[in-house]
Motif scaffolding. Structure first.
Motif, PDB file in Angstrom:
ATOM      1  N   ASN A   6      46.283   5.093  20.294  1.00  0.00           N
ATOM      2  CA  ASN A   6      45.510   4.002  20.892  1.00  0.00           C
ATOM      3  C   ASN A   6      44.361   4.593  21.713  1.00  0.00           C
ATOM      4  OD1 ASN A   6      47.299   1.981  19.885  1.00  0.00           O
ATOM      5  ND2 ASN A   6      48.732   2.471  21.551  1.00  0.00           N
ATOM      6  N   ASP A   7      43.486   5.291  20.999  1.00  0.00           N
ATOM      7  CA  ASP A   7      42.413   6.034  21.652  1.00  0.00           C
ATOM      8  C   ASP A   7      41.513   5.141  22.505  1.00  0.00           C
ATOM      9  OD1 ASP A   7      40.931   8.632  21.904  1.00  0.00           O
ATOM     10  OD2 ASP A   7      39.322   7.404  21.035  1.00  0.00           O
ATOM     11  N   HIS A   8      41.322   3.883  22.075  1.00  0.00           N
ATOM     12  CA  HIS A   8      40.417   2.986  22.808  1.00  0.00           C
ATOM     13  C   HIS A   8      41.001   2.543  24.145  1.00  0.00           C
ATOM     14  CE1 HIS A   8      43.257   0.458  20.701  1.00  0.00           C
ATOM     15  NE2 HIS A   8      42.836  -0.605  21.329  1.00  0.00           N
ATOM     16  N   GLU A  27      41.553   5.501  28.506  1.00  0.00           N
ATOM     17  CA  GLU A  27      40.949   5.479  29.842  1.00  0.00           C
ATOM     18  C   GLU A  27      41.722   4.557  30.792  1.00  0.00           C
ATOM     19  OE1 GLU A  27      36.708   4.869  30.055  1.00  0.00           O
ATOM     20  OE2 GLU A  27      36.471   5.478  27.967  1.00  0.00           O
ATOM     21  N   ASP A  30      40.671  -7.709  26.330  1.00  0.00           N
ATOM     22  CA  ASP A  30      39.544  -7.369  25.460  1.00  0.00           C
ATOM     23  C   ASP A  30      38.905  -8.677  25.016  1.00  0.00           C
ATOM     24  OD1 ASP A  30      37.723  -6.517  23.638  1.00  0.00           O
ATOM     25  OD2 ASP A  30      39.154  -5.556  22.279  1.00  0.00           O
TER      26      ASP A  30
END
Length: 326
Positions: free
Chosen positions: A170-172, A175, A184
């Motif tokens: 879940n790279d997005h 952060e 989102d």
């Protein structure tokens, strides 16, 4: 914004039910009435082939009879209150007593007075310290009568997904790996991501069992919902275009959000005037201080945050008193 009264009001729940619906004296099937969602769906009624003129609903209201009898409220009266913002309709129907803390009666809706979606709530008024017409309490949750729905379901809701924010796949979300949730609002439909890596979050929100866990769940749910409404509203404002100097409704879920929230943010303006003011403020780069205050109130109201916080504080007090007596 929670209203503060200069007198004592009911602390117990006031519950409103719609027990029966008839259109021009023809009973409507129970599949059109949802107790869970508190919605009545009245589009494409086979019973009348849409040629109806009046809807009658049998309603019942219950409150804590013991609290009502022991308090300062004299001559309590229960009213079923019907509103329709689009048609600027506000009606009150007096219900008859049916035992301590219980009232029953009928609500009548005329076709030429109601469009889109109407709301029904219940209010208990009484004399307090010699002053008549004091509001003693309002129903916990209002009912919606939807003339544009075939099934009694809530209005468009946000999609919810559980994801591990710390998972490399879940790279997005990397952060935000320490955040419990994230909204989102840039996708085609808004999505609420809940962080499954936060220890205990999923357990409390989905399977709370103890009184303490349920209390935390209600507070968390109210906070999540409030933040979701805020994020969606801000995204919706920026989705508005201006054509020939006039603000345009954005369509889709953006417009749904704006039309639902604008009446709470700008009760004295028409939806079109409020939209124009919002878009003008965005284009002129105003600091938005007034808007954010209004938005905090509106988002909290739609999330039922004031009610849930006051209920949680009341339950905490009851639990503390119970432990002291033990």
């Amino acid at each position: 914004m929670k209203t503060v009264f200069p007198y004592r009001v009911l602390s117990g729940d006031i519950n409103l039910r719609i027990d029966r619906v008839a259109v021009d004296n023809v009973p409507v099937g129970l599949e059109r009435i949802s107790d869970r969602h508190q919605v009545v769906a009245l589009q494409d009624l086979a019973e009348t082939r849409q040629r109806w003129s009046e809807i009658r609903m049998r309603v019942s209201v219950s409150a804590d009879g013991d609290e009502l009898a022991a308090g300062p409220w004299e001559g309590p009266v229960c009213l079923a209150v019907v509103t329709n913002r689009r048609a600027n309709v506000h009606q009150a129907f007096r219900l008859r007593p049916d035992g301590p803390g219980h009232w029953v009666g009928e609500v009548e809706l005329s076709r030429d007075e109601h469009v889109g979606r109407s709301q029904i709530t219940a209010r208990i008024v009484a004399s307090v310290d010699g002053v008549e017409g004091r509001l003693a309490g309002t129903a916990e949750e209002p009912w919606s009568v939807d003339f544009e729905a075939k099934r009694p379901t809530p209005e468009r809701s946000i999609k919810i997904k559980w994801l591990d924010f710390a998972d490399p796949s879940n790279d997005h979300l990397k952060e935000y790996r320490d955040d419990p949730w994230l909204i989102d609002s840039e996708a085609g439909e808004p999505v609420l991501y809940l962080n499954s890596s936060i220890d205990g979050l999923q357990g409390v929100l989905e399977s709370a069992s103890t009184a303490e866990q349920k209390l935390v769940r209600e507070l968390l749910a109210a906070q999540v919902a409030s933040e979701a409404w805020t994020a969606m509203f801000n995204a919706a404002v920026y989705a508005c275009d201006v054509v020939d100097g006039e603000a345009q409704w954005p369509g889709g879920w953006h417009e749904d959000v704006l039309r639902r929230m604008i009446p709470d943010l700008y009760p004295s303006l028409s939806p079109e005037d409020a939209l124009a003011e919002l878009v003008e403020g965005r284009m002129e780069g105003e600091n938005g201080g007034d808007l954010q205050r209004r938005l905090m109130h509106g988002a909290g109201s739609h999330a039922r945050k004031p009610r849930k916080v006051s209920t949680a504080l009341r339950d905490l007090r009851r639990m503390a008193n119970k432990k002291e007596r033990a």
